[in-house]
Write a protein that holds these residues in place. Structure first.
Motif, PDB file in Angstrom:
ATOM      1  N   LEU A   1       0.843  -1.184   0.000  1.00  0.00           N
ATOM      2  CA  LEU A   1       0.000   0.000   0.000  1.00  0.00           C
ATOM      3  C   LEU A   1       0.880   1.235   0.000  1.00  0.00           C
ATOM      4  O   LEU A   1       1.884   1.303   0.708  1.00  0.00           O
ATOM      5  N   LEU A   2       0.497   2.213  -0.799  1.00  0.00           N
ATOM      6  CA  LEU A   2       1.162   3.505  -0.826  1.00  0.00           C
ATOM      7  C   LEU A   2       0.262   4.506  -0.120  1.00  0.00           C
ATOM      8  O   LEU A   2      -0.945   4.580  -0.392  1.00  0.00           O
ATOM      9  N   PHE A   3       0.826   5.258   0.802  1.00  0.00           N
ATOM     10  CA  PHE A   3       0.111   6.309   1.503  1.00  0.00           C
ATOM     11  C   PHE A   3       0.769   7.631   1.135  1.00  0.00           C
ATOM     12  O   PHE A   3       1.978   7.783   1.292  1.00  0.00           O
ATOM     13  N   SER A   4      -0.015   8.565   0.623  1.00  0.00           N
ATOM     14  CA  SER A   4       0.540   9.879   0.303  1.00  0.00           C
ATOM     15  C   SER A   4      -0.033  10.916   1.262  1.00  0.00           C
ATOM     16  O   SER A   4      -1.189  10.825   1.692  1.00  0.00           O
ATOM     17  N   PHE A   5       0.808  11.868   1.593  1.00  0.00           N
ATOM     18  CA  PHE A   5       0.422  12.977   2.445  1.00  0.00           C
ATOM     19  C   PHE A   5       1.026  14.249   1.864  1.00  0.00           C
ATOM     20  O   PHE A   5       2.178  14.258   1.441  1.00  0.00           O
TER      21      PHE A   5
ATOM     22  N   GLN B   1       0.403   1.186 -10.301  1.00  0.00           N
ATOM     23  CA  GLN B   1      -0.537   1.343  -9.200  1.00  0.00           C
ATOM     24  C   GLN B   1      -1.756   0.437  -9.358  1.00  0.00           C
ATOM     25  O   GLN B   1      -2.135   0.080 -10.477  1.00  0.00           O
ATOM     26  N   GLN B   2      -2.355   0.107  -8.236  1.00  0.00           N
ATOM     27  CA  GLN B   2      -3.554  -0.724  -8.216  1.00  0.00           C
ATOM     28  C   GLN B   2      -4.571  -0.033  -7.308  1.00  0.00           C
ATOM     29  O   GLN B   2      -4.501  -0.138  -6.076  1.00  0.00           O
ATOM     30  N   PRO B   3      -5.528   0.694  -7.897  1.00  0.00           N
ATOM     31  CA  PRO B   3      -6.502   1.419  -7.087  1.00  0.00           C
ATOM     32  C   PRO B   3      -7.319   0.480  -6.193  1.00  0.00           C
ATOM     33  O   PRO B   3      -7.554  -0.682  -6.545  1.00  0.00           O
ATOM     34  N   LEU B   4      -7.732   1.000  -5.054  1.00  0.00           N
ATOM     35  CA  LEU B   4      -8.537   0.224  -4.123  1.00  0.00           C
ATOM     36  C   LEU B   4      -9.972   0.102  -4.633  1.00  0.00           C
ATOM     37  O   LEU B   4     -10.528   1.066  -5.173  1.00  0.00           O
ATOM     38  N   ASP B   5     -10.563  -1.053  -4.444  1.00  0.00           N
ATOM     39  CA  ASP B   5     -11.958  -1.252  -4.842  1.00  0.00           C
ATOM     40  C   ASP B   5     -12.893  -0.315  -4.084  1.00  0.00           C
ATOM     41  O   ASP B   5     -13.959   0.036  -4.588  1.00  0.00           O
ATOM     42  N   SER B   6     -12.504   0.101  -2.889  1.00  0.00           N
ATOM     43  CA  SER B   6     -13.352   0.932  -2.035  1.00  0.00           C
ATOM     44  C   SER B   6     -13.263   2.424  -2.346  1.00  0.00           C
ATOM     45  O   SER B   6     -13.932   3.229  -1.674  1.00  0.00           O
ATOM     46  N   ARG B   7     -12.482   2.823  -3.337  1.00  0.00           N
ATOM     47  CA  ARG B   7     -12.357   4.252  -3.635  1.00  0.00           C
ATOM     48  C   ARG B   7     -13.685   4.804  -4.164  1.00  0.00           C
ATOM     49  O   ARG B   7     -14.520   4.062  -4.690  1.00  0.00           O
ATOM     50  N   LYS B   8     -13.853   6.113  -4.039  1.00  0.00           N
ATOM     51  CA  LYS B   8     -15.059   6.788  -4.522  1.00  0.00           C
ATOM     52  C   LYS B   8     -15.020   6.892  -6.041  1.00  0.00           C
ATOM     53  O   LYS B   8     -13.939   6.863  -6.647  1.00  0.00           O
ATOM     54  N   ASP B   9     -16.174   7.041  -6.647  1.00  0.00           N
ATOM     55  CA  ASP B   9     -16.249   7.258  -8.095  1.00  0.00           C
ATOM     56  C   ASP B   9     -15.396   8.461  -8.478  1.00  0.00           C
ATOM     57  O   ASP B   9     -15.433   9.494  -7.813  1.00  0.00           O
ATOM     58  N   GLY B  10     -14.613   8.294  -9.525  1.00  0.00           N
ATOM     59  CA  GLY B  10     -13.766   9.374 -10.009  1.00  0.00           C
ATOM     60  C   GLY B  10     -12.405   9.470  -9.348  1.00  0.00           C
ATOM     61  O   GLY B  10     -11.584  10.267  -9.762  1.00  0.00           O
ATOM     62  N   GLU B  11     -12.158   8.681  -8.308  1.00  0.00           N
ATOM     63  CA  GLU B  11     -10.856   8.708  -7.643  1.00  0.00           C
ATOM     64  C   GLU B  11      -9.930   7.654  -8.236  1.00  0.00           C
ATOM     65  O   GLU B  11     -10.373   6.581  -8.627  1.00  0.00           O
ATOM     66  N   TRP B  12      -8.646   7.961  -8.288  1.00  0.00           N
ATOM     67  CA  TRP B  12      -7.612   6.966  -8.591  1.00  0.00           C
ATOM     68  C   TRP B  12      -6.989   6.558  -7.256  1.00  0.00           C
ATOM     69  O   TRP B  12      -7.062   5.434  -6.829  1.00  0.00           O
ATOM     70  N   TRP B  13      -6.344   7.521  -6.585  1.00  0.00           N
ATOM     71  CA  TRP B  13      -5.916   7.345  -5.197  1.00  0.00           C
ATOM     72  C   TRP B  13      -7.162   7.546  -4.342  1.00  0.00           C
ATOM     73  O   TRP B  13      -7.924   8.496  -4.561  1.00  0.00           O
ATOM     74  N   ALA B  14      -7.398   6.678  -3.372  1.00  0.00           N
ATOM     75  CA  ALA B  14      -8.557   6.801  -2.494  1.00  0.00           C
ATOM     76  C   ALA B  14      -8.289   7.863  -1.429  1.00  0.00           C
ATOM     77  O   ALA B  14      -7.250   7.827  -0.760  1.00  0.00           O
ATOM     78  N   SER B  15      -9.220   8.790  -1.290  1.00  0.00           N
ATOM     79  CA  SER B  15      -9.069   9.819  -0.256  1.00  0.00           C
ATOM     80  C   SER B  15      -9.284   9.201   1.116  1.00  0.00           C
ATOM     81  O   SER B  15      -9.931   8.168   1.263  1.00  0.00           O
TER      82      SER B  15
END
Length: 109
Positions: free
Chosen positions: A51-55, A87-101
């Motif tokens: 998992l990658l975490f960005s801040f 990268q592998q986006p999370l299934d739980s991300r919101k519509d329109g997101e690549w990185w999940a907020s």
């Protein structure tokens, strides 16, 4: 100032490539990040989950406009084209997101 945290997966077979790319981010990409009012930008890796975490801190007044400016930049688009396959986006991300907020639940200054 706004603090932003996001998460995404990294493909195991692309992990070393992703690390290599981010060990030498293109100067034009770094300049665009700064031009879009982003400071203190970090990406952390959590293995073995990959998992990658960005801040980062956003110091501007119009986040959506600055993100649109970044997205329209040809060099940034080129950078994303080489990074996104890693990268592998999370299934739980919101519509329109690549990185999940992520929701900030604690901060201490």
């Amino acid at each position: 100032m706004q603090r932003i945290g996001m998460v995404i997966g990294v493909r195991p077979e692309k992990l070393e490539e992703y690390k290599r790319l981010h060990a030498a981010v293109w100067p034009e990409v770094l300049a665009m990040i700064s031009a879009c009012n982003i400071k203190n930008y970090s990406i952390f890796l959590k293995e073995p989950e990959n998992l990658l975490f960005s801040f980062f801190e956003y110091h501007g007044t119009d986040y959506q406009a600055d993100m649109a400016k970044m997205a329209a930049d040809p060099k940034t688009q080129e950078w994303w084209a080489v990074c996104m396959p890693c990268q592998q986006p999370l299934d739980s991300r919101k519509d329109g997101e690549w990185w999940a907020s992520m929701e900030e639940v604690f901060f201490h200054a």
